[in-house]
Each structure stands twice: as C-alpha cells, then as structure tokens.
Scaffold this motif. Structure first.
Motif, PDB file in Angstrom:
ATOM      1  N   SER A 263      36.282  19.739   2.447  1.00 54.16           N
ATOM      2  CA  SER A 263      35.802  18.754   3.428  1.00 54.16           C
ATOM      3  C   SER A 263      36.462  17.422   3.138  1.00 54.16           C
ATOM      4  O   SER A 263      36.421  16.938   2.005  1.00 54.16           O
TER       5      SER A 263
ATOM      6  N   ARG B 191      36.812  13.365   3.888  1.00 56.68           N
ATOM      7  CA  ARG B 191      36.016  12.225   4.371  1.00 56.68           C
ATOM      8  C   ARG B 191      36.824  10.915   4.382  1.00 56.68           C
ATOM      9  O   ARG B 191      36.251   9.848   4.591  1.00 56.68           O
TER      10      ARG B 191
ATOM     11  N   ARG C  24      32.525  10.577   9.540  1.00 57.13           N
ATOM     12  CA  ARG C  24      33.143  10.575   8.205  1.00 57.13           C
ATOM     13  C   ARG C  24      34.594  10.125   8.293  1.00 57.13           C
ATOM     14  O   ARG C  24      35.482  10.693   7.648  1.00 57.13           O
TER      15      ARG C  24
ATOM     16  N   GLY D 212      26.762  17.896  10.360  1.00 59.92           N
ATOM     17  CA  GLY D 212      25.460  18.100  10.988  1.00 59.92           C
ATOM     18  C   GLY D 212      24.815  16.769  11.341  1.00 59.92           C
ATOM     19  O   GLY D 212      24.074  16.662  12.321  1.00 59.92           O
TER      20      GLY D 212
END
Ligand code: FMN
Length: 213
Positions: free
Chosen positions: A43, A45, A118, A160
């Motif tokens: 992930s 960011r 993000r 989310g």
C-alpha cells in the motif's frame, strides 16, 4: 547421414527451448513475474503529484472488470477521477470534518498530507449492488487493478475510510458527481499514482494457513 544429424540437432534445440519455457513458467516461483508482482505490492501513501495517464488507467480498470465474479453478474459501477478540482474540493470538506475530531485531526495536520485519498492523484470509486457475492466480486476486482498497476510501476492503495465520508451529507455534492445509481452503494475507494515511497512488507501470520490431511 548429414541430413539426419541436422534433423536431430534441430529437434534437440526445439526440445530444449520448449523445456526452457516450461521451466520459466513453473520451476522457480520467485522468478515468475506474476508472483513477483504479488509479493512486491505494498500500500502506497506517498505519491508524485501527476495523475496516471488515462490510457494506462483504462488498461488497469479493464484488468479490474476481467476479475472473476459470481455468475458474471458484474455487480459493480466504477468511476475514475483525476480532476484536481474534484480531489481538492472534497479533501477540503474532509479536512474540515477531521479537524472537529481531535483523534483524527492528526492525519490531516501531518505535513505530508496532500489529499484525503492518502495523497493519490488518481482515484477509483467502486460501488456495488446488494447481491450475495457483490462485496467479494468488488475485492477481486480491486486486487486485479492493484496488481496490474504494480506490474506497470504504479502504486496503489485500497481505502475504506473515504467510503463513509462520501455517503455523508457533507460530501453529498461530490457523491452526486459520481453518478452512482440508487441500486448501488459505494463499497471501496482505490488510490493510484506514481509512488514516492517504497515501504517494507507488513508481517503476515503464516500460522493462519494449515494443510488438513
Ligand atoms: C478493504 C481495505 C480497506 C483499507 N482501508 C484503508 C484506509 O482507509 N486507510 C489506509 O491507509 N489503508 C487502508 N487499507 C490498506 C491496508 O492498511 C493495507 O493493505 C494493510 O495494512 C497491508 O499492507 P500492504 O497493503 O502494504 O500489504 C485498506 C485495505 C483494504 C483491503
């Protein structure tokens, strides 16, 4: 005799090439590009400011809609946004909201904060209908997109946290712009962009996986 020798040589060469291909696909899983991509995805960011080229995003989303899905019902609606006005506009509302909650204000007050996704400059919204397997289909689609992105050098993140915000009264103006039919509900948001970080893998608990004899 010379001719036979040539035939044997050609056949041997052909066999070794085809075995070579087979080995490439099966022998060492860590040399398999799909497995390498899966294991290397993280992930992201922190992103470079430029959006992913639309042609490339179209290819990534095409990989998404080619994911397996129950009865090929394709229960999703997908929206792609790279318009900075949209992203900055909803982020402004998000920041105002976050600042009202001392526990969550930290995120938007961080000097590295660029936007509510993000910091991703390209955002994909996935909405689904209320079908029995729709949320599973959504997850499979999302992962196809994130892996396709990774294979093209593009970072991504599943989010989310913007889902509730987008369905709140505060963000109504932006939710309306997404033009999601009443039959569908926003389920997941994905951020994409060129990565400006390369985080380490978070630990995975392999004891959760067991063989049963
Ligand atoms: C359904 C879902 C929702 C997530 N929501 C957020 C989120 O709101 N904010 C965030 O920073 N990361 C979010 N993540 C990313 C996870 O934190 C991340 O995938 C997990 O920590 C594993 O790290 P990795 O993706 O780098 O392997 C979400 C991931 C999933 C699958």
């Amino acid at each position: 005799m010379k001719k036979i020798f040539l035939y044997i040589m050609a056949a041997t060469l052909l066999l070794s090439v085809s075995c070579g291909n087979q080995n490439q696909e099966t022998a060492n899983p860590m040399e398999n590009p799909v497995i390498e991509t899966i294991m290397a995805r993280r992930s992201i960011r922190a992103y470079k400011p430029e959006a992913v080229e639309r042609e490339i995003m179209n290819q990534i989303v095409k990989c998404g809609i080619n994911a397996p899905n129950a009865m090929n019902a394709q229960p999703w609606e997908v929206r792609i946004v790279d318009n900075p006005e949209f992203i900055e506009g909803c982020t402004k509302l998000f920041v105002e909201r976050m600042k009202q909650d001392p526990r969550r204000a930290k995120m938007v007050e961080d000097p590295s904060f660029r936007n509510m996704f993000r910091n991703a400059p390209t955002v994909v919204f996935i909405a689904i209908n209320d079908g029995r397997f729709s949320s599973i289909d959504c997850g499979l689609m999302a992962q196809n997109m994130m892996l396709a992105a990774k294979s093209l050098g593009i970072g991504s993140i599943a989010l989310g946290s913007p889902v509730d915000f987008f369905q709140s009264e505060v963000a109504a103006e932006y939710y309306k712009k997404l033009d999601i039919p009443d039959t569908h509900t926003l389920a997941l948001v994905l951020g994409f962009g060129y990565p400006n970080e390369s985080p380490d893998a978070k630990p995975r608990d392999e004891s959760k996986v067991r063989w049963i004899e």
